[in-house]
Enzyme design. Structure first.
Site, PDB file in Angstrom:
ATOM      1  CG  ASN A  48      -0.434  -0.179   2.522  1.00 53.60           C
ATOM      2  OD1 ASN A  48       0.579  -0.844   2.692  1.00 53.60           O
ATOM      3  ND2 ASN A  48      -1.074   0.411   3.517  1.00 53.60           N
ATOM      4  CD  GLU A  50      -1.393   4.734   4.665  1.00 57.10           C
ATOM      5  OE1 GLU A  50      -0.873   5.567   5.427  1.00 57.10           O
ATOM      6  OE2 GLU A  50      -2.146   3.810   5.050  1.00 57.10           O
ATOM      7  CG  ASN A  51      -0.952  11.443  -1.482  1.00 46.92           C
ATOM      8  OD1 ASN A  51      -1.466  12.519  -1.230  1.00 46.92           O
ATOM      9  ND2 ASN A  51       0.054  11.320  -2.322  1.00 46.92           N
ATOM     10  CB  SER A  53      -4.486  14.096  -0.809  1.00 47.69           C
ATOM     11  OG  SER A  53      -5.838  14.124  -1.211  1.00 47.69           O
ATOM     12  CB  CYS A  59      -5.320  -1.105  -1.657  1.00 50.16           C
ATOM     13  SG  CYS A  59      -6.590  -0.241  -0.734  1.00 50.16           S
ATOM     14  CD  GLU A  61      -5.661  -5.623  -1.322  1.00 48.24           C
ATOM     15  OE1 GLU A  61      -5.056  -4.538  -1.209  1.00 48.24           O
ATOM     16  OE2 GLU A  61      -6.443  -6.064  -0.470  1.00 48.24           O
ATOM     17  CB  CYS A  94      -8.957  -3.966  -3.755  1.00 45.83           C
ATOM     18  SG  CYS A  94      -7.704  -2.706  -3.438  1.00 45.83           S
TER      19      CYS A  94
HETATM   20  N1  THU Z   1      -5.332  -1.371   2.616  1.00 44.61           N
HETATM   21  C1  THU Z   1      -4.795  -2.183   1.669  1.00 44.61           C
HETATM   22  O1  THU Z   1      -3.723  -1.891   1.115  1.00 44.61           O
HETATM   23  N2  THU Z   1      -5.464  -3.324   1.345  1.00 44.61           N
HETATM   24  C2  THU Z   1      -6.548  -3.798   2.027  1.00 44.61           C
HETATM   25  O2  THU Z   1      -7.045  -4.862   1.694  1.00 44.61           O
HETATM   26  C3  THU Z   1      -7.113  -3.019   3.144  1.00 44.61           C
HETATM   27  C4  THU Z   1      -6.633  -1.609   3.218  1.00 44.61           C
HETATM   28  C5  THU Z   1      -4.577  -0.199   3.038  1.00 44.61           C
HETATM   29  C6  THU Z   1      -5.128   1.136   2.632  1.00 44.61           C
HETATM   30  C7  THU Z   1      -4.508   2.038   3.685  1.00 44.61           C
HETATM   31  O3  THU Z   1      -3.191   2.382   3.289  1.00 44.61           O
HETATM   32  C8  THU Z   1      -4.399   1.146   4.922  1.00 44.61           C
HETATM   33  O4  THU Z   1      -4.512  -0.195   4.460  1.00 44.61           O
HETATM   34  C9  THU Z   1      -5.458   1.419   5.969  1.00 44.61           C
HETATM   35  O5  THU Z   1      -6.733   1.358   5.416  1.00 44.61           O
END
Ligand code: THU
Length: 133
Positions: A48, A50-51, A53, A59, A61, A94
């Protein structure tokens, strides 16, 4: 016949757990890794990203899927997701994004160890919208 052996499943889980180590998740602190097995036999990983924003977050996936698609893959057997102390299932975005490329196994695993839950994408997203054509 068997479509994936237990050792193939655990190998995919291990790759998702390794990919998780590259997670960029300073906001949630929740690191996620994914490993996507294409029908070619090749495996594509993602973490994952993140940003500041928050809505711009990608994610694990979808990171793995974009990597595979960018390498020319279109057909997939399974995706493993690794995070947390209990297996997490992919978010709705996803599920929709993966369903674009048909059904596949979804292996939901923990950040460490061999615990996992096995689903099919079609059970996590029944009656998926795939095309208006
Ligand atoms: N996240 C994923 O990468 N995959 C998932 O299946 C659940 C959520 C990430 C998004 C965000 O960076 C962090 O988990 C918290 O939601």
């Amino acid at each position: 016949g068997i479509f994936m052996t237990e050792s193939e499943i655990l190998k995919l889980v291990e790759l998702a757990q390794k990919a998780r180590l590259y997670s960029y998740s300073p906001y949630s602190g929740f690191a996620v890794g994914a490993a996507l097995l294409a029908e070619s036999g090749k495996i594509y990983t993602g973490a994952n990203c993140e940003n500041a924003s928050f809505g711009a977050t990608i994610c694990a996936e979808r990171a793995a899927l974009a990597s595979a698609i960018s390498a020319g893959e279109r057909c997939f057997t399974a995706i493993a997701v690794a995070a947390g102390d209990k297996p997490v299932t992919p978010c709705g975005i996803c599920r929709q994004t993966l369903a674009e490329f048909g059904d596949m196994a979804v292996i939901c695993a923990t950040a460490e160890g061999n615990e996992y839950k096995l689903f099919f994408l079609s059970s996590l997203l029944p009656e998926a919208f795939t095309s208006y054509k």
